[in-house]
Design a protein around this motif. Sequence first.
Motif, short mmCIF file in Angstrom:
data_model
loop_
_atom_site.label_atom_id
_atom_site.label_comp_id
_atom_site.label_asym_id
_atom_site.label_seq_id
_atom_site.Cartn_x
_atom_site.Cartn_y
_atom_site.Cartn_z
N ASP A 182 0.83 -1.21 0.00
CA ASP A 182 0.00 0.00 0.00
C ASP A 182 0.87 1.25 0.00
O ASP A 182 1.93 1.29 0.63
CB ASP A 182 -0.91 0.03 1.24
N TRP A 183 0.38 2.27 -0.68
CA TRP A 183 1.04 3.59 -0.64
C TRP A 183 0.34 4.40 0.45
O TRP A 183 -0.86 4.64 0.37
CB TRP A 183 0.93 4.26 -2.01
N ILE A 184 1.09 4.77 1.48
CA ILE A 184 0.51 5.54 2.58
C ILE A 184 1.29 6.82 2.82
O ILE A 184 2.45 6.94 2.44
CB ILE A 184 0.46 4.72 3.89
N VAL A 185 0.60 7.77 3.43
CA VAL A 185 1.22 9.03 3.85
C VAL A 185 0.88 9.24 5.31
O VAL A 185 -0.30 9.31 5.68
CB VAL A 185 0.70 10.23 3.02
N VAL A 186 1.91 9.27 6.16
CA VAL A 186 1.71 9.51 7.59
C VAL A 186 2.95 10.23 8.11
O VAL A 186 4.05 9.70 8.06
CB VAL A 186 1.45 8.19 8.35
N GLN B 181 6.15 12.14 8.23
CA GLN B 181 7.21 12.31 7.24
C GLN B 181 7.29 11.14 6.27
O GLN B 181 8.02 11.20 5.27
CB GLN B 181 8.57 12.46 7.96
N ALA B 182 6.54 10.08 6.55
CA ALA B 182 6.58 8.89 5.68
C ALA B 182 5.62 9.08 4.51
O ALA B 182 4.46 9.44 4.69
CB ALA B 182 6.20 7.64 6.47
N ASN C 108 10.13 5.21 1.36
CA ASN C 108 9.71 6.47 0.77
C ASN C 108 10.15 6.56 -0.69
O ASN C 108 10.95 5.76 -1.17
CB ASN C 108 10.31 7.64 1.57
N TRP C 109 9.63 7.58 -1.38
CA TRP C 109 9.91 7.71 -2.81
C TRP C 109 11.37 8.05 -3.09
O TRP C 109 11.85 7.86 -4.21
CB TRP C 109 8.99 8.77 -3.43
N ASP C 110 12.09 8.55 -2.08
CA ASP C 110 13.53 8.79 -2.27
C ASP C 110 14.35 7.58 -1.82
O ASP C 110 15.56 7.68 -1.64
CB ASP C 110 13.97 10.04 -1.51
N ASN C 111 13.63 6.41 -1.64
CA ASN C 111 14.25 5.13 -1.26
C ASN C 111 14.76 5.08 0.17
O ASN C 111 15.44 4.11 0.54
CB ASN C 111 15.38 4.74 -2.24
N THR C 112 14.47 6.09 0.97
CA THR C 112 14.78 6.01 2.40
C THR C 112 13.71 5.15 3.08
O THR C 112 12.61 4.96 2.55
CB THR C 112 14.83 7.40 3.05
N ILE C 113 14.03 4.62 4.25
CA ILE C 113 13.11 3.77 5.00
C ILE C 113 12.66 4.51 6.26
O ILE C 113 13.49 5.00 7.02
CB ILE C 113 13.77 2.44 5.39
N THR C 114 11.37 4.58 6.46
CA THR C 114 10.80 5.16 7.67
C THR C 114 10.11 4.05 8.45
O THR C 114 9.31 3.29 7.89
CB THR C 114 9.78 6.27 7.34
N PRO D 242 -4.44 9.64 12.42
CA PRO D 242 -4.90 9.49 11.02
C PRO D 242 -3.74 9.32 10.06
O PRO D 242 -2.66 9.86 10.26
CB PRO D 242 -5.66 10.80 10.76
N PHE D 243 -3.97 8.53 9.02
CA PHE D 243 -3.00 8.41 7.94
C PHE D 243 -3.76 8.22 6.63
O PHE D 243 -4.93 7.83 6.63
CB PHE D 243 -2.03 7.24 8.18
N THR D 244 -3.10 8.51 5.53
CA THR D 244 -3.72 8.40 4.21
C THR D 244 -3.25 7.13 3.52
O THR D 244 -2.04 6.91 3.42
CB THR D 244 -3.37 9.62 3.34
N ASN D 245 -4.20 6.33 3.07
CA ASN D 245 -3.89 5.12 2.30
C ASN D 245 -4.45 5.30 0.89
O ASN D 245 -5.65 5.49 0.71
CB ASN D 245 -4.52 3.89 2.97
#
Length: 406
Positions: free
Chosen positions: A212-216, A218-219, A235-241, A252-255
């Motif tokens: 799943d693509w999520i936004v929470v 800084q992730a 993340n899209w810059d290939n870092t891991i959160t 809350p987070f966005t999926n």
Amino acid sequence: MIEKYIEILNGIGESMHLGATTSLAIAEGIAVVTLLVLGILLYFLARFIISKTVNVLIRRTPSKYDDLFVKNKVFIRICLLIPAILIKYYLKSAMPDFPGAADVILKITKIYEITVYASIMMALVNSAHELYNSFESSKLKPIEGLVQVIKGVIIAVSVLLITTFLLGKSLYSILIGLGTISAVLMLIFQDSIKGFVGSIQLSINDMLRIGDWIVVGQADGTVQEINLTSVKVQNWDNTITTIPTYTLVSAPFTNWRGMSESGGRRIARSINIDVNTIRYCTPEMLEKYKHYALIKDYICEKEEDILEYNKANNIDTSEIMNGRQQTNLGIFRAYIKAYLNNNPKLNHNLTMMVRQLQPTEFGVPLQIYAFSSDKQWTNYEEIQSDIFDHIISAAPMFDLKIYQKH
């Protein structure tokens, strides 16, 4: 047979004038070591037989599920019980004159046996987990957190059994004692407890899946792993959160999965029209706009409709303010709608409109609301950019200006 073996060893010791007690102790000690060595040899023999027969037969079966038992060494771990079983059943015969030492060895053997059983259970859990992951439904309902909990329970039960065995107390009394320090344990393991509850809620309510693509916070990226205490997001810059599991339940987070599973990816972007360039259309302006193929029929139909309306209501059209008139912004909106309807890269089964938003100090926002058929990020951005390249370039053709702060 063991007694005869001890008698021979004891006779050798006495012939060496070691003393009766010493000779007997050495004889029974050698018997115990012999028993242990025999158990180890039987273990390696059983392991060899399994690798040459059982494992080969399993690999040749059409089903791939039983291969997991070979991969996780379930049968090899079962073979580890052979030395323990041999010692448990024959130690009394090998050491009849030293019951105290025999009891210590039996306790060590029991602890080893419990540890091996725990290891076998771990291997079975790993096999079951890999079997579950081989099904497509595992992507919808990941059970990584549940597997970790089961492993934790196996370890906890093993430790409790070893503790009760060493202390010589019942499991019930040990559990009663643990109850008195439950508050301290909850404080120490609060993150694990929260994570366990969170992972169950995420799984049962289908709130999160691998991929799943999520936004929470800084992730912002794709879920790579869901376990008992944390969720790993690339993340899209290939870092891991790494995000605590309970955070995804308490905050809350966005999926973006809903977008991925829908028929399109939404485009909702505005351009600001300079208010000073919005006006009623003159006959000259209308004749000019009729040369634009996408809008010609619309202008003609609208002209006839307005003319009939004004005649039916006896409206004096000598003044442009009287009756109904076309505006360059209204025609531009109709042009954009026609342009979107002719765009093959948009999903025409979903909502599509061009609307005005609340005017601001930056002009009149004109919002394009549509859905791209292609949901891949790079392609979506390309489609969106092409649309707005055209709209921004077309605005001056309708005597309109895009607002730009100087």
